[in-house]
Design a protein around this motif. Structure first.
Motif, PDB file in Angstrom:
ATOM      1  N   ASP A  42     -27.431  -3.998 -10.631  1.00  0.00           N
ATOM      2  CA  ASP A  42     -28.454  -3.075 -10.154  1.00  0.00           C
ATOM      3  C   ASP A  42     -29.047  -2.284 -11.309  1.00  0.00           C
ATOM      4  OD1 ASP A  42     -28.202  -3.858  -7.591  1.00  0.00           O
ATOM      5  OD2 ASP A  42     -26.721  -2.332  -7.059  1.00  0.00           O
ATOM      6  N   ASN A  48     -23.164  -5.103  -8.465  1.00  0.00           N
ATOM      7  CA  ASN A  48     -23.421  -5.359  -7.050  1.00  0.00           C
ATOM      8  C   ASN A  48     -22.974  -6.788  -6.750  1.00  0.00           C
ATOM      9  OD1 ASN A  48     -24.354  -5.404  -4.439  1.00  0.00           O
ATOM     10  ND2 ASN A  48     -26.452  -5.888  -5.021  1.00  0.00           N
ATOM     11  N   HIS A 243     -32.283  -7.469  -2.782  1.00  0.00           N
ATOM     12  CA  HIS A 243     -32.690  -6.656  -3.928  1.00  0.00           C
ATOM     13  C   HIS A 243     -34.104  -6.133  -3.771  1.00  0.00           C
ATOM     14  CE1 HIS A 243     -29.201  -7.568  -6.548  1.00  0.00           C
ATOM     15  NE2 HIS A 243     -29.140  -8.642  -5.803  1.00  0.00           N
ATOM     16  N   ASP A 246     -33.561  -3.238   1.626  1.00  0.00           N
ATOM     17  CA  ASP A 246     -32.209  -2.720   1.821  1.00  0.00           C
ATOM     18  C   ASP A 246     -31.619  -3.314   3.093  1.00  0.00           C
ATOM     19  OD1 ASP A 246     -29.865  -1.377   1.733  1.00  0.00           O
ATOM     20  OD2 ASP A 246     -30.700   0.619   2.096  1.00  0.00           O
ATOM     21  N   HIS A 247     -30.582  -4.132   2.957  1.00  0.00           N
ATOM     22  CA  HIS A 247     -29.951  -4.752   4.122  1.00  0.00           C
ATOM     23  C   HIS A 247     -29.094  -3.766   4.917  1.00  0.00           C
ATOM     24  CE1 HIS A 247     -30.283  -9.113   2.391  1.00  0.00           C
ATOM     25  NE2 HIS A 247     -31.413  -8.656   2.875  1.00  0.00           N
ATOM     26  N   PRO A 249     -29.656  -0.107   5.747  1.00  0.00           N
ATOM     27  CA  PRO A 249     -30.357   1.187   5.729  1.00  0.00           C
ATOM     28  C   PRO A 249     -29.478   2.299   6.257  1.00  0.00           C
ATOM     29  CG  PRO A 249     -31.111  -0.157   7.561  1.00  0.00           C
ATOM     30  CD  PRO A 249     -30.187  -1.039   6.745  1.00  0.00           C
TER      31      PRO A 249
END
Length: 372
Positions: A42, A48, A243, A246-247, A249
């Motif tokens: 990241d 990540n 990326h 956002d998976h 939130p």
């Protein structure tokens, strides 16, 4: 290696250092699943871990790419899969099936770090650490040795764990563990162990996410390979999307892999729908009379009260056709005789011959020109 190396041990009460020989690893003799998983980084420089499939290789029982280097097949597999990422600061996390001193040495020379558990019987692994018994260490204690930037370490948690790293120093941290009474307590733990636990497990997660529901026995090997490769491509796309979007939130439902697959399928299909073709009866030049349809309802029958003065329709037709074709031949000379019958068709209500040697009933229901 002939240089002198540092070795040490760590316990709750004291730290010690001494000099000892740490010989380099020379051999590998095992082979396994030939696939490697990569990690993404990241913007905030935090690792990540996404279980992204960077490269895979089909197992063919013999790898000739590194033939002649005497490094073993598992080492050759890892070196082959890590081509293209040399000297880029990557760190490879492996289990004890692959980890060995010779692999660590080769990866280090290519600018790739390695961290992994190691089997204590690997050639070149320090004998002083391999000989450590469970009773020699208490929980949280460890012993280590270093050679040319490679750290070999044995640490005791519930049992002894042997590890190898080319990117760590023997730094000690603290982790929480439950004792026999179930109470949490702080246990001293090498930083190497914490990093390994944080970054290992990508292969298992990738296998879980890219698992197809049907049994492997239901597919031939090439179909299994095609399906697995397709799932890897889809999962890699899902990881890359993570990326950008956002998976997970802060609010709302997390975007999982299945939702990604559903949207991918709908986007590929679009508004296209398969048109179901209606089956039609094949057309013929001559219209088929109703008497040739549903033959299963046509049966020869007789009636109790009925006249016996009925002539077979087929025989009558044949008689007239012959007579007309032969200039009005007399009935006596006509070979097609008029036959009396008491049988008629239940569906057509037509009198027909039903006797030995006669085909009138069958001809009437199977031929358009039944008199021929």
């Amino acid at each position: 290696m002939s240089d002198s190396e540092n070795s040490g041990s760590e316990s709750d009460s004291s730290d010690e250092e001494n000099n000892d020989d740490f010989m380099l690893f020379r051999d590998e003799q095992e082979i396994g699943r030939q696939r490697i998983l990569a990690m993404f980084e990241d913007d905030d420089d935090e690792i990540n871990f996404d279980a992204y499939c960077y490269r895979f290789e089909i197992y063919v029982a013999k790898n000739s790419v590194f033939e002649g280097e005497n490094i073993g097949l598992t080492t050759a597999v890892v070196l082959n899969l890590t081509k293209g990422i040399e000297n880029m600061g990557h760190i490879l996390y492996t289990d004890n099936f692959y980890t060995s001193p010779i692999l660590a040495y080769n990866l280090k020379s290519r600018g790739i770090g390695i961290v992994g558990t190691v089997r204590k019987n690997r050639k070149g692994y320090p004998k002083q650490l391999a000989d450590v018994k469970d009773r020699d260490l208490r929980r949280g204690e460890c012993k280590w040795m270093m050679s040319d930037g490679m750290l070999a370490l044995v640490w005791k948690d519930n049992r002894l764990v042997h590890l190898l790293s080319t990117v760590h120093q023997p730094d000690i941290d603290v982790v929480s563990r439950r004792n026999k009474q179930g109470v949490l307590e702080d246990v001293r733990c090498p930083q190497l162990i914490k990093d390994y636990n944080s970054n290992m497990g990508g292969v298992d997660r990738n296998d879980q996410m890219c698992h197809y529901s049907k049994s492997a026995k239901q597919y031939r090997w090439y179909m299994r390979l095609v399906l697995k490769g397709l799932l890897w491509c889809i999962f890699n796309a899902y990881v890359i999307e993570g990326h950008v979007i956002d998976h997970k939130p802060g609010r709302g439902r997390a975007r999982d892999f299945q939702q990604f697959i559903d949207e991918l399928v709908h986007s590929l299909v679009g508004d296209n729908r398969a048109i179901r073709k209606k089956r039609k009866r094949p057309s013929v030049d001559v219209e088929i009379p109703d008497r040739l349809l549903d033959i299963g309802t046509h049966f020869p029958t007789t009636e109790d009260v009925d006249s016996t003065n009925h002539t077979c329709v087929v025989c009558t037709k044949k008689h007239h056709v012959y007579s007309n074709a032969n200039g009005g031949v007399s009935r006596k000379d006509n070979p097609c005789k008029l036959t009396k019958t008491i049988f008629k068709c239940s569906g057509c209500a037509t009198y027909l011959c039903v006797k030995k040697g006669s085909t009138c009933f069958r001809d009437f229901h199977t031929k358009v020109e039944y008199w021929r």
